[in-house]
Design an enzyme around this catalytic site. Sequence first.
Site, short mmCIF file in Angstrom:
data_model
loop_
_atom_site.label_atom_id
_atom_site.label_comp_id
_atom_site.label_asym_id
_atom_site.label_seq_id
_atom_site.Cartn_x
_atom_site.Cartn_y
_atom_site.Cartn_z
N ASP A 30 26.08 48.78 14.18
CA ASP A 30 26.99 49.08 15.29
C ASP A 30 27.89 47.89 15.61
O ASP A 30 28.99 48.06 16.14
CB ASP A 30 26.19 49.41 16.56
CG ASP A 30 25.30 50.63 16.40
OD1 ASP A 30 25.26 51.20 15.29
OD2 ASP A 30 24.62 50.99 17.38
N ASP A 75 33.03 50.56 17.91
CA ASP A 75 31.76 50.18 17.32
C ASP A 75 31.96 50.15 15.81
O ASP A 75 32.63 51.04 15.25
CB ASP A 75 30.67 51.22 17.65
CG ASP A 75 30.03 51.00 19.02
OD1 ASP A 75 30.55 50.17 19.80
OD2 ASP A 75 29.02 51.66 19.30
N HIS A 125 29.58 57.18 16.30
CA HIS A 125 29.21 56.65 14.98
C HIS A 125 29.34 57.73 13.90
O HIS A 125 28.88 58.85 14.06
CB HIS A 125 27.82 56.01 14.96
CG HIS A 125 27.70 54.94 16.01
ND1 HIS A 125 26.51 54.46 16.47
CD2 HIS A 125 28.66 54.26 16.70
CE1 HIS A 125 26.73 53.53 17.39
NE2 HIS A 125 28.04 53.40 17.55
N ASP A 172 28.08 57.75 10.85
CA ASP A 172 27.12 57.75 9.75
C ASP A 172 25.99 58.76 9.86
O ASP A 172 25.03 58.71 9.08
CB ASP A 172 26.59 56.34 9.48
CG ASP A 172 26.07 55.64 10.72
OD1 ASP A 172 26.16 56.23 11.81
OD2 ASP A 172 25.58 54.51 10.60
N CYS A 215 22.05 52.87 10.14
CA CYS A 215 22.26 52.15 11.42
C CYS A 215 21.48 50.84 11.45
O CYS A 215 21.94 49.84 12.00
CB CYS A 215 21.79 52.98 12.60
SG CYS A 215 22.39 54.66 12.66
N1 GLY Z 1 25.95 60.18 16.26
C1 GLY Z 1 24.68 60.11 15.68
C2 GLY Z 1 23.94 61.37 15.73
O1 GLY Z 1 24.31 62.42 15.27
O2 GLY Z 1 22.89 61.35 16.25
#
Ligand code: GLY
Length: 385
Positions: A117, A204, A253, A255, A359
């Site tokens: 992150d 991030d 995020h 990923d 992560c």
């Molecule tokens: N953004 C991460 C998830 O799908 O939990």
Amino acid sequence: MNTSVNAQEGSTTKVSSWNDFDPLKHVIVGRADHTCIPPNEPCSEAKVPEDSDMRGMWGPRPLETVEKANEQLDKLAAILSELGVKVDRPTPLQWNQAVITPDFQTGSMFGCMPPRDVLLTVGNEILLAAMSFRCRYFEYLAYEPLLSRYFDEDPDFRWEQAPRPRLSDASYKAGYFDEITEAERLKRTAELNFVTNEREILFDAADICRMGKDLFCQHGLTTNRRAMEWLQRHFPDLRIHAVNFPGDPYPIHIDATFVPLRPGLIINNPDRPLPDKQRAIFNDNDWEIVDAARPVHNSPPPLCYSSVWLSMNCLVVDHKTVIVEASETRQMDQMDKLGMNVIPIDFRDAYPFGGGLHCATADVCREGGCEDYFPKQTRYTQIKH
Ligand code: GLY
């Protein structure tokens, strides 16, 4: 504290990584020590679903959960070491301390389990992100001993920090989360209406998918357009693209949504498909985007910020090898069919501390250079046309 598990003792550091799939040589694996559930702040509602068991809670996480998470993180570090990857670990702070700046105060910090992150590695540079959570304002300090060592060991290493945001109330849309339903969240994602405004540069590192000359940045709750404009000026030789995934009510995020496995192949969360126009650059350059396998679990573990889609948050070790969470049998089968050798590893106890296998790691070095995987560009995603 021992900050390094060194498979190649005595080797000097070389910082270099342009993507998430070339052969991994050196990586940082996070630690769960002292991790806190931070108190409410303007951005944190973004992360905590309405029906989450974490609503209204804050403070240090129970010690037995920290110990279990650290066991799994240590195991990940050991397996990577056995694969010949050099592994470094951050130096946790006592995260249960208030953060006070001229612009805000908040009751505690967060932790250093998810280095992804905070740290964006682009070539010989590690860029510290301009994060939008107040509780994460000083998280970079956990990585300072490592970055300082890399600076001494690698004369080409560029140690960079994005502009520090102020994170006063003026950086957020007031009342954004008042009585917000999931349907409303989805509508806002599709409309690119997020809790942060464009007053400051906010991102991030985990919102950015690195593919050589092209960086694909998720516009969402933790990264704004101004950050993409800043990244384009900061990396003038690279091409910055804005992508978004309207099916995601919590777009935080990239990923667990859009994960490249090797040149030419990406798995995309089927509940969060990349819109057609944004797919053009992948189609035009003969990249295949396949729907990721559905997760095995119906719910995340207790006190977890993330969704069940951490199933696809894998760590690619090289073009043929990937580490996947051991209970995610559907994802492992799919990887196998896609021609990947799968290394299963138990990791669900680490999820609540900030995510999955991708992560929990940050690249220091992968083989390979800055390739142009997308010579045919379209105007739909580019920040600068
Ligand atoms: N953004 C991460 C998830 O799908 O939990």
